[in-house]
Scaffold this motif. Sequence first.
Motif, short mmCIF file in Angstrom:
data_model
loop_
_atom_site.label_atom_id
_atom_site.label_comp_id
_atom_site.label_asym_id
_atom_site.label_seq_id
_atom_site.Cartn_x
_atom_site.Cartn_y
_atom_site.Cartn_z
N ALA A 1 2.27 4.65 1.59
CA ALA A 1 2.49 5.38 2.85
C ALA A 1 3.16 6.71 2.52
O ALA A 1 3.70 6.91 1.42
N LEU B 1 -0.50 5.89 6.58
CA LEU B 1 -1.02 5.26 5.37
C LEU B 1 -1.91 6.25 4.64
O LEU B 1 -2.71 6.95 5.26
N VAL C 1 0.85 -1.19 0.00
CA VAL C 1 0.00 0.00 0.00
C VAL C 1 0.89 1.24 0.00
O VAL C 1 2.10 1.16 0.16
N PRO D 1 -6.25 1.70 3.09
CA PRO D 1 -5.20 2.44 2.39
C PRO D 1 -5.27 2.24 0.89
O PRO D 1 -5.90 1.31 0.39
#
Length: 230
Positions: free
Chosen positions: A69, A121, A67, A98
Motif C-alpha cells: 500500500a 493499494l 500486499v 495489488p
Amino acid sequence: MTRIHPPRTGTPGRAAAPNGSSPAHALLPLPRRRGRPALLALAVAMVVLGVLGAAYLATSLGQTTPVIAVAREVPWGQQITAEDLVEARVSADPALDPIPFGDRDQVVGMVAATTLTPGSLLTREALTAQPLPPPGQQLVGIGVSTVQLPTTPLRPGDDVLLVPVIGSVGTGAATPVGTTGVVEATVVRSGSPGTDGLRVVDVLVDVADGPDVAARAAAGLVAIVVVAGE
C-alpha cells in the motif's frame, strides 16, 4: 294399554352419531401419517451443508494476504522509495490485483505512472520503469515569481503553456510577447518558494524546445499558463 315402540335403526350396541352423521363415519379411525425418511435425510443434509458452507466462508474471510500500500503521496513521474510503501493485509478478491508485499524490492526505484495517494493499494499499472525525461523530451526547471504563474497550485501531470515575456523578474513589469515562441509543456513538480521569492517548476518539453526554454527560464522571461483539461 300396550305401547307400540317404533323399530330401532342402526347397529345394535352402538349409539347414534351426533348431528345426524353416520355412525360408521364417526367411528372410523384417523389416518396415520406415514414417515418420510427420505425427506428427513434431505433436510439434515441441507443443514449440514449450510453449516459447512458458513464455516468455509468464515475461514476464507479470515485469510488475508500481505500486499503493498502507499504510505504517502508520490507525485506522477517521481521515483518510488522504500519510505513510500507500507504493508497492508487484504482478503482475496478477484476485483483487486495489488502487488504482493514480497515484491517490494522490485517496486523501489520505479517511477509513478500516476499520482499515488496514501492508503491506496499499489498495482503494476500505476508503475513504469521509464525514468524522466522519457525519450524525445527534456526536463527543464523554470524559476517563476508570483505574477508569472496562477495562484492555483500546479499538480504533476498538468498541461501548461510556457509563454515568453519581456521585462525583469520582481518588477511586476513582465509583459507577454504574444503567442510567438509559446511552448507546450507538462508539469512534473512544483517546488516551494525560495528566499528570493521564486518558485521552481520542473516541466517536460520537446527536445527541440528545451534549449530555448532553458535560456528564457534562466533570465526569468517565462510565464506559465495552465491549459484547460479535456
